[in-house]
Design a protein around this motif. Structure first.
Motif, PDB file in Angstrom:
ATOM      1  N   ILE A  99       0.862  -1.190   0.000  1.00 52.00           N
ATOM      2  CA  ILE A  99       0.000   0.000   0.000  1.00 52.00           C
ATOM      3  C   ILE A  99       0.894   1.234   0.000  1.00 52.00           C
ATOM      4  O   ILE A  99       1.939   1.262   0.641  1.00 52.00           O
ATOM      5  CB  ILE A  99      -0.964   0.031   1.205  1.00 52.00           C
ATOM      6  N   ASN A 100       0.438   2.244  -0.741  1.00 48.86           N
ATOM      7  CA  ASN A 100       1.199   3.476  -0.850  1.00 48.86           C
ATOM      8  C   ASN A 100       2.650   3.161  -1.188  1.00 48.86           C
ATOM      9  O   ASN A 100       2.953   2.542  -2.195  1.00 48.86           O
ATOM     10  CB  ASN A 100       1.058   4.317   0.425  1.00 48.86           C
ATOM     11  N   HIS A 101       3.579   3.509  -0.329  1.00 44.77           N
ATOM     12  CA  HIS A 101       4.998   3.291  -0.581  1.00 44.77           C
ATOM     13  C   HIS A 101       5.532   2.110   0.222  1.00 44.77           C
ATOM     14  O   HIS A 101       6.742   1.911   0.285  1.00 44.77           O
ATOM     15  CB  HIS A 101       5.771   4.553  -0.182  1.00 44.77           C
ATOM     16  N   LEU A 102       4.658   1.338   0.822  1.00 44.89           N
ATOM     17  CA  LEU A 102       5.094   0.316   1.771  1.00 44.89           C
ATOM     18  C   LEU A 102       4.763  -1.098   1.319  1.00 44.89           C
ATOM     19  O   LEU A 102       3.741  -1.342   0.687  1.00 44.89           O
ATOM     20  CB  LEU A 102       4.423   0.538   3.130  1.00 44.89           C
ATOM     21  N   ARG A 103       5.654  -2.020   1.683  1.00 46.39           N
ATOM     22  CA  ARG A 103       5.365  -3.448   1.642  1.00 46.39           C
ATOM     23  C   ARG A 103       5.460  -3.951   3.061  1.00 46.39           C
ATOM     24  O   ARG A 103       6.494  -3.808   3.714  1.00 46.39           O
ATOM     25  CB  ARG A 103       6.401  -4.191   0.786  1.00 46.39           C
ATOM     26  N   THR A 104       4.373  -4.517   3.550  1.00 41.74           N
ATOM     27  CA  THR A 104       4.388  -4.985   4.933  1.00 41.74           C
ATOM     28  C   THR A 104       3.790  -6.386   5.015  1.00 41.74           C
ATOM     29  O   THR A 104       2.814  -6.696   4.321  1.00 41.74           O
ATOM     30  CB  THR A 104       3.628  -3.992   5.846  1.00 41.74           C
ATOM     31  N   MET A 114      -1.272   7.879   9.883  1.00 43.66           N
ATOM     32  CA  MET A 114      -2.685   7.496   9.911  1.00 43.66           C
ATOM     33  C   MET A 114      -3.151   7.089   8.518  1.00 43.66           C
ATOM     34  O   MET A 114      -3.956   6.168   8.366  1.00 43.66           O
ATOM     35  CB  MET A 114      -3.521   8.655  10.446  1.00 43.66           C
ATOM     36  N   GLU A 115      -2.638   7.768   7.482  1.00 38.60           N
ATOM     37  CA  GLU A 115      -3.036   7.445   6.111  1.00 38.60           C
ATOM     38  C   GLU A 115      -2.628   6.018   5.734  1.00 38.60           C
ATOM     39  O   GLU A 115      -3.383   5.301   5.072  1.00 38.60           O
ATOM     40  CB  GLU A 115      -2.431   8.445   5.128  1.00 38.60           C
ATOM     41  N   ASP A 116      -1.441   5.589   6.149  1.00 33.66           N
ATOM     42  CA  ASP A 116      -1.003   4.217   5.877  1.00 33.66           C
ATOM     43  C   ASP A 116      -1.896   3.203   6.588  1.00 33.66           C
ATOM     44  O   ASP A 116      -2.249   2.168   6.024  1.00 33.66           O
ATOM     45  CB  ASP A 116       0.450   4.022   6.309  1.00 33.66           C
ATOM     46  N   LYS A 117      -2.272   3.504   7.820  1.00 33.84           N
ATOM     47  CA  LYS A 117      -3.131   2.589   8.571  1.00 33.84           C
ATOM     48  C   LYS A 117      -4.512   2.500   7.924  1.00 33.84           C
ATOM     49  O   LYS A 117      -5.082   1.416   7.801  1.00 33.84           O
ATOM     50  CB  LYS A 117      -3.245   3.056  10.023  1.00 33.84           C
ATOM     51  N   LYS A 118      -5.033   3.636   7.489  1.00 33.63           N
ATOM     52  CA  LYS A 118      -6.320   3.631   6.801  1.00 33.63           C
ATOM     53  C   LYS A 118      -6.234   2.850   5.494  1.00 33.63           C
ATOM     54  O   LYS A 118      -7.187   2.159   5.110  1.00 33.63           O
ATOM     55  CB  LYS A 118      -6.774   5.060   6.521  1.00 33.63           C
ATOM     56  N   GLY A 172       7.860  -2.722   5.907  1.00 29.62           N
ATOM     57  CA  GLY A 172       7.688  -1.316   6.234  1.00 29.62           C
ATOM     58  C   GLY A 172       6.791  -1.111   7.439  1.00 29.62           C
ATOM     59  O   GLY A 172       5.822  -1.825   7.651  1.00 29.62           O
ATOM     60  N   LYS A 173       7.130  -0.130   8.262  1.00 25.79           N
ATOM     61  CA  LYS A 173       6.343   0.181   9.447  1.00 25.79           C
ATOM     62  C   LYS A 173       5.259   1.207   9.107  1.00 25.79           C
ATOM     63  O   LYS A 173       5.519   2.184   8.427  1.00 25.79           O
ATOM     64  CB  LYS A 173       7.245   0.733  10.547  1.00 25.79           C
TER      65      LYS A 173
END
Length: 305
Positions: free
Chosen positions: A50-55, A80-84, A75-76
């Protein structure tokens, strides 16, 4: 967006009333050769981008009302936008936003659907978030059985995908269209798919790399037939593949792969018909499905395995 909350260890997402986690897990377990996630002890572990992250996340049932999403590696999620975005991803994957009450009301009186609804109550159409993955899966599955399709997907992912490692295990990330767009069919020759399928997948990757084909552009279209026309203009995508993607990725409720062999076999199974039903017979049998064609098809597919 649904109600959600977080604690020190995970995000908790409220599930809709008509949702059964174990029924959906059983669907996700349908082939042991699946390579995009792992299911152990009623928990799903997979990489989410999601977005700029791979988790790497682990999804489980916290209680009868909430799913728990734990973050294991990669990615951590600090903003708040990443969590959403993670919440939206899980909601879309399990199709939480669809109200199944009208479908169950219609299907409980439908001779084709009543048995499937009783057996798989709480099942959702499990989505394919990424358009490139959905198109590749549709092409890989053309004119072969499901078991062989999973074998091809694993070969493709393990050759061209990337990974995250956690506790000695490898978790796969589906190959990006950017990477595949730079290949030739010969680069994929050790994967046991036809040369035509290799060409189709590379061609789609090239369209996406140029920005000519995007999920956003397809979602912007007004109606199913318009989106279907856009997809079927692409080499390698016929009506079956288009409707599969419209169902699993773009979430059109009226997507209907009427010529699908699995749908036809499920209709034969439920009706105890010994011959293949004609298209006219299928249209008559499914005449009450309006705007529920995707869910009806998905539930009938489930009758076969």
């Amino acid at each position: 967006m649904r109600i959600w909350k977080e604690n020190k260890h995970c995000i908790l997402i409220k599930t809709p009333e008509l949702f059964d986690f174990k029924t959906n897990l059983n669907y996700l377990r349908r082939d042991p050769n699946e390579c995009m996630y792992e299911i152990e002890e009623d928990r799903i572990t997979r990489v989410i981008e999601i977005n700029h992250l791979r988790t790497l996340v682990r999804i489980s049932e916290a209680d009868s009302e909430y799913l728990a999403v734990e973050f294991l590696a990669g990615g951590k999620l600090e903003s708040m936008e990443d969590k959403k975005a993670i919440v939206r991803y899980v909601e879309e994957w399990f199709d939480f936003e669809t109200d199944l009450i009208p479908f169950y009301k219609m299907g409980s009186k439908d001779p084709l659907l009543e048995q499937a609804i009783e057996r798989f109550y709480g099942l959702r159409i499990i989505g394919l978030h990424d358009l490139f993955e959905a198109l590749c899966w549709g092409i890989l599955g053309q004119q072969i059985n499901l078991t062989f399709a999973y074998t091809l997907k694993r070969q493709f992912v393990e050759k061209f995908g990337e990974t995250l490692e956690y506790e000695g295990k490898i978790y796969w990330i589906f190959p990006s269209f950017d990477k595949i767009s730079g290949l030739s069919p010969e680069d994929m020759s050790d994967i046991k798919m036809t040369k035509k399928k290799r060409e189709y997948i590379i061609g789609i990757a090239e369209l996406m790399a140029k920005g000519d084909l995007t999920k956003e552009k397809l979602l912007y279209l007004d109606e199913l037939k318009q989106a279907e026309r856009e997809l079927t203009q692409i080499r390698g995508i016929g009506p079956w593949t288009a409707n599969y993607v419209l169902m699993r990725c773009l979430r059109y409720p009226d997507a209907f792969p009427i010529d699908d062999a699995g749908l036809i076999n499920a209709i034969k199974l439920v009706t105890e018909m010994e011959r293949k039903p004609t298209k006219e017979e299928i249209r008559e049998l499914t005449s009450e499905w309006k705007n529920w064609e995707s869910y009806a098809t998905f539930y009938l597919w489930r009758m076969l395995y």
